[in-house]
Design a protein around this motif. Structure first.
Motif, PDB file in Angstrom:
ATOM      1  N   ARG A  66      -2.944 -12.295 -29.011  1.00 24.83           N
ATOM      2  CA  ARG A  66      -2.847 -11.912 -27.600  1.00 24.83           C
ATOM      3  C   ARG A  66      -2.318 -10.487 -27.432  1.00 24.83           C
ATOM      4  NH1 ARG A  66       0.609 -14.392 -24.284  1.00 24.83           N
ATOM      5  NH2 ARG A  66       2.087 -14.970 -25.937  1.00 24.83           N
ATOM      6  N   PHE A  67      -1.424 -10.075 -28.314  1.00 26.51           N
ATOM      7  CA  PHE A  67      -0.805  -8.753 -28.237  1.00 26.51           C
ATOM      8  C   PHE A  67      -1.339  -7.870 -29.360  1.00 26.51           C
ATOM      9  CE2 PHE A  67       3.534 -10.063 -26.175  1.00 26.51           C
ATOM     10  CZ  PHE A  67       2.843 -10.710 -25.161  1.00 26.51           C
ATOM     11  N   THR A  68      -1.438  -6.583 -29.067  1.00 27.05           N
ATOM     12  CA  THR A  68      -1.847  -5.613 -30.078  1.00 27.05           C
ATOM     13  C   THR A  68      -0.885  -4.433 -30.056  1.00 27.05           C
ATOM     14  OG1 THR A  68      -4.184  -6.234 -29.814  1.00 27.05           O
ATOM     15  CG2 THR A  68      -3.704  -4.151 -30.920  1.00 27.05           C
ATOM     16  N   ILE A  69      -0.278  -4.167 -31.199  1.00 29.27           N
ATOM     17  CA  ILE A  69       0.607  -3.015 -31.343  1.00 29.27           C
ATOM     18  C   ILE A  69      -0.197  -1.858 -31.931  1.00 29.27           C
ATOM     19  CG2 ILE A  69       1.421  -3.698 -33.640  1.00 29.27           C
ATOM     20  CD1 ILE A  69       4.184  -2.572 -32.874  1.00 29.27           C
ATOM     21  N   SER A  70       0.045  -0.666 -31.415  1.00 29.60           N
ATOM     22  CA  SER A  70      -0.636   0.513 -31.947  1.00 29.60           C
ATOM     23  C   SER A  70       0.275   1.716 -31.775  1.00 29.60           C
ATOM     24  CB  SER A  70      -1.975   0.748 -31.245  1.00 29.60           C
ATOM     25  OG  SER A  70      -1.783   0.969 -29.865  1.00 29.60           O
ATOM     26  N   LYS A  71      -0.097   2.812 -32.443  1.00 32.91           N
ATOM     27  CA  LYS A  71       0.757   3.993 -32.436  1.00 32.91           C
ATOM     28  C   LYS A  71      -0.090   5.241 -32.513  1.00 32.91           C
ATOM     29  CE  LYS A  71       4.335   6.057 -35.355  1.00 32.91           C
ATOM     30  NZ  LYS A  71       4.897   6.025 -36.720  1.00 32.91           N
ATOM     31  N   ASP A  72       0.264   6.214 -31.729  1.00 33.62           N
ATOM     32  CA  ASP A  72      -0.343   7.533 -31.794  1.00 33.62           C
ATOM     33  C   ASP A  72       0.616   8.414 -32.575  1.00 33.62           C
ATOM     34  OD1 ASP A  72      -1.056  10.213 -31.307  1.00 33.62           O
ATOM     35  OD2 ASP A  72      -2.003   9.677 -29.421  1.00 33.62           O
ATOM     36  N   ASN A  73       0.301   8.703 -33.830  1.00 34.54           N
ATOM     37  CA  ASN A  73       1.227   9.453 -34.671  1.00 34.54           C
ATOM     38  C   ASN A  73       1.410  10.890 -34.193  1.00 34.54           C
ATOM     39  OD1 ASN A  73       2.021   7.478 -36.556  1.00 34.54           O
ATOM     40  ND2 ASN A  73       0.105   7.726 -37.655  1.00 34.54           N
ATOM     41  N   ALA A  74       0.370  11.468 -33.638  1.00 31.30           N
ATOM     42  CA  ALA A  74       0.476  12.846 -33.175  1.00 31.30           C
ATOM     43  C   ALA A  74       1.474  12.960 -32.017  1.00 31.30           C
ATOM     44  CB  ALA A  74      -0.894  13.362 -32.761  1.00 31.30           C
ATOM     45  N   LYS A  75       1.429  11.985 -31.113  1.00 29.92           N
ATOM     46  CA  LYS A  75       2.327  11.999 -29.961  1.00 29.92           C
ATOM     47  C   LYS A  75       3.616  11.234 -30.222  1.00 29.92           C
ATOM     48  CE  LYS A  75      -1.473  12.057 -26.588  1.00 29.92           C
ATOM     49  NZ  LYS A  75      -2.083  11.332 -25.450  1.00 29.92           N
ATOM     50  N   ILE A  76       3.686  10.549 -31.352  1.00 29.37           N
ATOM     51  CA  ILE A  76       4.776   9.619 -31.674  1.00 29.37           C
ATOM     52  C   ILE A  76       5.015   8.704 -30.477  1.00 29.37           C
ATOM     53  CG2 ILE A  76       6.992   9.356 -32.829  1.00 29.37           C
ATOM     54  CD1 ILE A  76       6.967  12.252 -33.520  1.00 29.37           C
TER      55      ILE A  76
END
Length: 121
Positions: A66-76
């Motif tokens: 149901r949940f998805t974790i993600s990350k934008d490394n450039a913007k931290i």
């Protein structure tokens, strides 16, 4: 000084969706493990999801699929896409991050101040 600032919380009906964001500042190295935790009224803070510097995600069983974790490394910037929300997902959601790179340590974390998610039936 590292700061984590969450946003995106709100009130939704069961079955709805929300996307939480967590903007990190003060890091000289963006390759750290980041986390989402939540604390429901009257309960202890509980782990929700983790994403490693390599992008490997892990989830607590009740939010898996149901949940998805993600990350934008450039913007931290860390995200948590929450779908099919249930009343039991109601909680204050906190972003956290490791103080050093090299792994996921689950301790001595930096913490944000939280964003409230309320799901009504």
């Amino acid at each position: 000084q590292v700061q984590l600032v969450e946003s995106g919380g709100g009130s939704v009906q069961a079955g709805g969706s929300l996307r939480l964001s967590c903007a990190a500042s003060g890091y000289t190295n963006s390759s750290v493990c980041m986390y989402w935790y939540r604390q429901a009224p009257g309960k202890e803070r509980a782990w929700v999801a983790t994403i490693s510097s390599a992008g490997i995600a892990n989830y607590e069983d009740s939010v898996k699929d149901r949940f998805t974790i993600s990350k934008d490394n450039a913007k931290i910037t860390l995200y948590l896409q929450m779908n099919s929300l249930k009343p039991e997902d109601t909680a204050m959601y906190y972003c956290a991050a490791d103080r050093r790179s090299g792994g996921c340590y689950y301790s001595a974390l930096y913490w944000g101040r939280g964003t409230q998610v309320t799901v009504s039936s």
